[in-house]
Motif scaffolding. Structure first.
Motif, PDB file in Angstrom:
ATOM      1  N   ALA A 256      60.535 -20.319 -52.559  1.00  0.00           N
ATOM      2  CA  ALA A 256      60.817 -18.855 -52.506  1.00  0.00           C
ATOM      3  C   ALA A 256      60.799 -18.213 -53.641  1.00  0.00           C
ATOM      4  O   ALA A 256      60.331 -17.026 -53.711  1.00  0.00           O
ATOM      5  CB  ALA A 256      62.329 -18.761 -51.815  1.00  0.00           C
ATOM      6  N   ILE A 257      60.905 -18.812 -54.795  1.00  0.00           N
ATOM      7  CA  ILE A 257      60.839 -18.186 -56.140  1.00  0.00           C
ATOM      8  C   ILE A 257      59.537 -17.925 -56.355  1.00  0.00           C
ATOM      9  O   ILE A 257      58.974 -16.639 -57.019  1.00  0.00           O
ATOM     10  CB  ILE A 257      61.613 -18.878 -57.167  1.00  0.00           C
ATOM     11  CG1 ILE A 257      62.949 -18.845 -57.161  1.00  0.00           C
ATOM     12  CG2 ILE A 257      61.139 -18.589 -58.729  1.00  0.00           C
ATOM     13  CD1 ILE A 257      63.663 -17.438 -57.595  1.00  0.00           C
ATOM     14  N   LEU A 258      58.664 -18.858 -56.213  1.00  0.00           N
ATOM     15  CA  LEU A 258      57.022 -18.683 -56.397  1.00  0.00           C
ATOM     16  C   LEU A 258      56.518 -17.701 -55.452  1.00  0.00           C
ATOM     17  O   LEU A 258      55.622 -17.003 -55.611  1.00  0.00           O
ATOM     18  CB  LEU A 258      56.367 -19.969 -56.095  1.00  0.00           C
ATOM     19  CG  LEU A 258      56.610 -21.135 -57.260  1.00  0.00           C
ATOM     20  CD1 LEU A 258      55.989 -22.601 -56.619  1.00  0.00           C
ATOM     21  CD2 LEU A 258      56.325 -20.915 -58.524  1.00  0.00           C
ATOM     22  N   LEU A 259      57.071 -17.659 -54.210  1.00  0.00           N
ATOM     23  CA  LEU A 259      56.632 -16.572 -53.133  1.00  0.00           C
ATOM     24  C   LEU A 259      57.250 -15.086 -53.929  1.00  0.00           C
ATOM     25  O   LEU A 259      56.416 -14.218 -53.833  1.00  0.00           O
ATOM     26  CB  LEU A 259      57.483 -16.770 -52.028  1.00  0.00           C
ATOM     27  CG  LEU A 259      57.009 -15.717 -50.896  1.00  0.00           C
ATOM     28  CD1 LEU A 259      55.475 -15.828 -50.389  1.00  0.00           C
ATOM     29  CD2 LEU A 259      57.797 -16.078 -49.674  1.00  0.00           C
ATOM     30  N   TYR A 260      58.411 -15.102 -54.366  1.00  0.00           N
ATOM     31  CA  TYR A 260      58.761 -14.024 -55.303  1.00  0.00           C
ATOM     32  C   TYR A 260      57.921 -13.593 -56.213  1.00  0.00           C
ATOM     33  O   TYR A 260      57.615 -12.431 -56.411  1.00  0.00           O
ATOM     34  CB  TYR A 260      60.204 -14.056 -55.616  1.00  0.00           C
ATOM     35  CG  TYR A 260      60.568 -13.099 -56.745  1.00  0.00           C
ATOM     36  CD1 TYR A 260      61.238 -11.832 -56.293  1.00  0.00           C
ATOM     37  CD2 TYR A 260      60.423 -13.400 -58.145  1.00  0.00           C
ATOM     38  CE1 TYR A 260      61.633 -11.127 -57.554  1.00  0.00           C
ATOM     39  CE2 TYR A 260      60.947 -12.451 -59.023  1.00  0.00           C
ATOM     40  CZ  TYR A 260      61.239 -11.335 -58.782  1.00  0.00           C
ATOM     41  OH  TYR A 260      61.784 -10.357 -59.675  1.00  0.00           O
ATOM     42  N   TRP A 261      57.328 -14.543 -56.914  1.00  0.00           N
ATOM     43  CA  TRP A 261      56.540 -14.382 -58.212  1.00  0.00           C
ATOM     44  C   TRP A 261      55.303 -13.732 -57.717  1.00  0.00           C
ATOM     45  O   TRP A 261      54.500 -12.816 -58.172  1.00  0.00           O
ATOM     46  CB  TRP A 261      56.260 -15.414 -59.151  1.00  0.00           C
ATOM     47  CG  TRP A 261      55.860 -15.356 -60.542  1.00  0.00           C
ATOM     48  CD1 TRP A 261      54.577 -15.305 -60.799  1.00  0.00           C
ATOM     49  CD2 TRP A 261      56.694 -15.003 -61.541  1.00  0.00           C
ATOM     50  NE1 TRP A 261      54.691 -14.825 -62.245  1.00  0.00           N
ATOM     51  CE2 TRP A 261      55.846 -14.951 -62.631  1.00  0.00           C
ATOM     52  CE3 TRP A 261      57.910 -14.815 -61.665  1.00  0.00           C
ATOM     53  CZ2 TRP A 261      56.298 -14.852 -63.790  1.00  0.00           C
ATOM     54  CZ3 TRP A 261      58.393 -14.672 -63.043  1.00  0.00           C
ATOM     55  CH2 TRP A 261      57.589 -14.518 -63.992  1.00  0.00           C
ATOM     56  N   MET A 262      54.683 -14.265 -56.785  1.00  0.00           N
ATOM     57  CA  MET A 262      53.411 -13.850 -56.095  1.00  0.00           C
ATOM     58  C   MET A 262      53.495 -12.438 -55.659  1.00  0.00           C
ATOM     59  O   MET A 262      52.524 -11.739 -55.835  1.00  0.00           O
ATOM     60  CB  MET A 262      52.890 -14.823 -55.034  1.00  0.00           C
ATOM     61  CG  MET A 262      52.593 -16.405 -55.389  1.00  0.00           C
ATOM     62  SD  MET A 262      52.160 -17.198 -53.985  1.00  0.00           S
ATOM     63  CE  MET A 262      50.945 -16.232 -53.233  1.00  0.00           C
ATOM     64  N   SER A 263      54.561 -12.293 -54.831  1.00  0.00           N
ATOM     65  CA  SER A 263      54.689 -10.759 -54.371  1.00  0.00           C
ATOM     66  C   SER A 263      54.933  -9.675 -55.203  1.00  0.00           C
ATOM     67  O   SER A 263      54.552  -8.711 -55.177  1.00  0.00           O
ATOM     68  CB  SER A 263      55.987 -10.750 -53.310  1.00  0.00           C
ATOM     69  OG  SER A 263      55.870 -11.697 -52.443  1.00  0.00           O
ATOM     70  N   ASN A 264      55.638 -10.172 -56.517  1.00  0.00           N
ATOM     71  CA  ASN A 264      55.981  -9.357 -57.596  1.00  0.00           C
ATOM     72  C   ASN A 264      54.619  -8.937 -58.005  1.00  0.00           C
ATOM     73  O   ASN A 264      54.502  -7.760 -58.623  1.00  0.00           O
ATOM     74  CB  ASN A 264      56.709  -9.982 -58.500  1.00  0.00           C
ATOM     75  CG  ASN A 264      57.197  -8.931 -59.596  1.00  0.00           C
ATOM     76  OD1 ASN A 264      57.986  -7.925 -59.348  1.00  0.00           O
ATOM     77  ND2 ASN A 264      56.881  -9.255 -60.986  1.00  0.00           N
ATOM     78  N   ASN A 265      53.873  -9.933 -58.286  1.00  0.00           N
ATOM     79  CA  ASN A 265      52.408  -9.587 -59.178  1.00  0.00           C
ATOM     80  C   ASN A 265      51.467  -8.783 -58.270  1.00  0.00           C
ATOM     81  O   ASN A 265      50.630  -8.021 -58.708  1.00  0.00           O
ATOM     82  CB  ASN A 265      51.680 -11.022 -59.605  1.00  0.00           C
ATOM     83  CG  ASN A 265      52.258 -11.556 -60.580  1.00  0.00           C
ATOM     84  OD1 ASN A 265      51.941 -11.147 -61.736  1.00  0.00           O
ATOM     85  ND2 ASN A 265      53.070 -12.655 -60.565  1.00  0.00           N
ATOM     86  N   ILE A 266      51.494  -9.147 -56.894  1.00  0.00           N
ATOM     87  CA  ILE A 266      50.509  -8.208 -55.986  1.00  0.00           C
ATOM     88  C   ILE A 266      51.114  -6.849 -55.978  1.00  0.00           C
ATOM     89  O   ILE A 266      50.350  -5.879 -56.063  1.00  0.00           O
ATOM     90  CB  ILE A 266      50.855  -8.731 -54.463  1.00  0.00           C
ATOM     91  CG1 ILE A 266      50.209 -10.189 -54.403  1.00  0.00           C
ATOM     92  CG2 ILE A 266      50.206  -7.802 -53.552  1.00  0.00           C
ATOM     93  CD1 ILE A 266      50.441 -10.673 -52.997  1.00  0.00           C
ATOM     94  N   TRP A 267      52.554  -6.392 -55.803  1.00  0.00           N
ATOM     95  CA  TRP A 267      53.157  -5.289 -56.145  1.00  0.00           C
ATOM     96  C   TRP A 267      52.578  -4.506 -57.414  1.00  0.00           C
ATOM     97  O   TRP A 267      52.114  -3.353 -57.405  1.00  0.00           O
ATOM     98  CB  TRP A 267      54.451  -5.109 -55.985  1.00  0.00           C
ATOM     99  CG  TRP A 267      55.199  -3.894 -56.195  1.00  0.00           C
ATOM    100  CD1 TRP A 267      55.377  -3.451 -57.276  1.00  0.00           C
ATOM    101  CD2 TRP A 267      55.416  -2.841 -55.012  1.00  0.00           C
ATOM    102  NE1 TRP A 267      56.016  -2.034 -57.031  1.00  0.00           N
ATOM    103  CE2 TRP A 267      56.103  -1.749 -55.628  1.00  0.00           C
ATOM    104  CE3 TRP A 267      55.545  -3.037 -53.598  1.00  0.00           C
ATOM    105  CZ2 TRP A 267      56.583  -0.500 -55.032  1.00  0.00           C
ATOM    106  CZ3 TRP A 267      55.948  -1.947 -53.173  1.00  0.00           C
ATOM    107  CH2 TRP A 267      56.406  -0.935 -53.472  1.00  0.00           C
ATOM    108  N   THR A 268      52.778  -5.112 -58.524  1.00  0.00           N
ATOM    109  CA  THR A 268      52.605  -4.747 -59.981  1.00  0.00           C
ATOM    110  C   THR A 268      51.094  -4.401 -59.931  1.00  0.00           C
ATOM    111  O   THR A 268      50.549  -3.487 -60.510  1.00  0.00           O
ATOM    112  CB  THR A 268      52.818  -5.939 -60.932  1.00  0.00           C
ATOM    113  OG1 THR A 268      54.077  -5.992 -60.850  1.00  0.00           O
ATOM    114  CG2 THR A 268      52.462  -5.241 -62.319  1.00  0.00           C
TER     115      THR A 268
END
Length: 396
Positions: A256-268
């Protein structure tokens, strides 16, 4: 200790899970898609809250790049006087409305969010014995709530699967903790290689996304900023060290943390294009407006500039005033001459011996007394009276 972070993070995640649990169908091992989407939209919610600080960060960064040459000049000028250097730099920053804290605010605010999410996700499985872990048994873990989540929701999360693995599992997790992800006495339905199949691609994607975001940001920096050694160092950290850091630490992060990191980068990545495009549009509009003002103030073809007109107008005014003064002086002199000629004893210039007075003019004594044999009296030059002249002649 940090409950003021853990409760808001778990609360936002709870709201999104409640919403998606009615939208997505349940997977065989649990509502994995709903839990995954709750993590993704937790990221989107927090980044939406931080949107304005992010825009200020971008503007602050651009402002810093603009005044960087002046800052370098101050550092060079006051290299031996740290106090004066600090005062001058603060003065320059204040004049340009530059606040260094605004450039770090979004990043600083994301750090507690990341820590909070990491703690909440790890707290679904409390069998760990490391720092901050409670070392509970599998049965105790599945019967305990997790901040705003009830015990039933904790069980649902532990049973949920994303691509066949639990969302809070990680690559180097001890196998003894796997028992918390299944019902007591049930066999483990996933393996460590399966976790690797999910985690490793996510690590690579998150690392590449981090590099691409940093690269997009660096490409928008002016050449003057790239020449600064400190800027080059920070760019290298963002371009290479941070992405490599994700690859190194990825095995210790839950899915879930890696999913968070991927989502954060996509948003950024999307937010950067949106914000930078908006700022570029504003700068272009300001540039066009400035050009229009210069064009409106510029003289038309064949017309002298406004400055020359002003100079000519000033010269005309001074010339007119001088001409008027000269004319008035001449007029006054002429009037004085006329008055003098009219009041002189000899009368008008055309009056002589035997001359007739003009119509309407009274005869003067000189004209009246003048006769054929009389001597012509010289004009009274020098302003002396006739009486004085008589006295002189008497003395002679």
């Amino acid at each position: 200790m940090l409950d003021f972070i853990y409760y808001p993070v778990s609360g936002i995640m709870w709201v999104w899970h409640w919403l998606f649990s009615y939208v997505t169908p349940a997977s065989p091992g649990g509502d994995g898609i709903a839990w995954a989407l709750s993590v993704v939209f937790l990221v989107f919610t927090l980044r939406a809250i931080l949107y304005k600080p992010f825009v200020k960060q971008i503007r602050t960064t651009k402002k810093m790049q603009e005044i960087n040459p002046q800052l370098q000049a101050i550092r060079k000028k006051y290299a031996k006087d740290r106090v004066k250097m600090t005062e001058e730099m603060q003065k320059l920053q204040k004049e340009h409305g530059f606040n260094p804290m605004l450039g770090c605010l979004p990043m600083l605010l994301q750090i507690p969010v990341f820590i909070g999410l990491f703690h909440v996700l790890r707290s679904f499985n409390r069998m760990g014995t490391g720092m901050g872990q409670l070392g509970m048994s599998a049965a105790e873990t599945r019967s305990q709530g997790n901040y705003v989540f009830s015990a039933e929701q904790v069980q649902n999360f532990l049973d949920a699967r994303l691509f066949g693995v639990p969302l809070s599992s990680y690559l180097v997790e001890p196998s003894t903790e796997f028992q918390a992800f299944v019902e007591p006495g049930a066999p483990i339905d996933f393996t460590r290689p399966q976790i690797a199949y999910v985690v490793v691609p996510m690590m690579i994607v998150a690392s590449i996304a981090t590099h691409m975001n940093s690269r997009a940001s660096v490409q928008r920096q002016p050449e003057a900023a790239l020449e600064n050694p400190q800027t080059r160092m920070m760019n290298n950290l963002a371009l290479y060290i941070f992405p490599i850091g994700i690859l190194v630490t990825g095995p210790f992060f839950p899915v879930a943390i890696l999913l968070y990191w991927m989502s954060n980068n996509i948003w950024t990545y999307g937010q950067q294009h949106l914000v930078f495009g908006k700022i570029a549009k504003e700068e272009e509009e300001a540039k066009l407006l400035k050009q229009e003002k210069l064009k409106a103030n510029a003289p038309k073809p064949g017309v002298r500039p406004d400055r020359q007109k002003k100079r000519n107008a000033a010269a005309d005014e001074s010339g007119n005033s001088e001409t008027t003064a000269v004319s008035m002086t001449k007029a006054g002199a002429t009037d004085d001459a006329d008055a003098t000629s009219d009041s002189s004893p000899s009368g008008a210039t055309d009056s002589g011996p035997g001359a007739k007075p003009k119509p309407g003019q009274k005869p003067t004594r000189s004209n009246a007394g003048a006769g054929p044999g009389s001597k012509k009296q010289p004009p009274n030059r020098g302003g002396k009276s006739t009486a004085k002249s008589g006295k002189k002649r008497g003395k002679r």
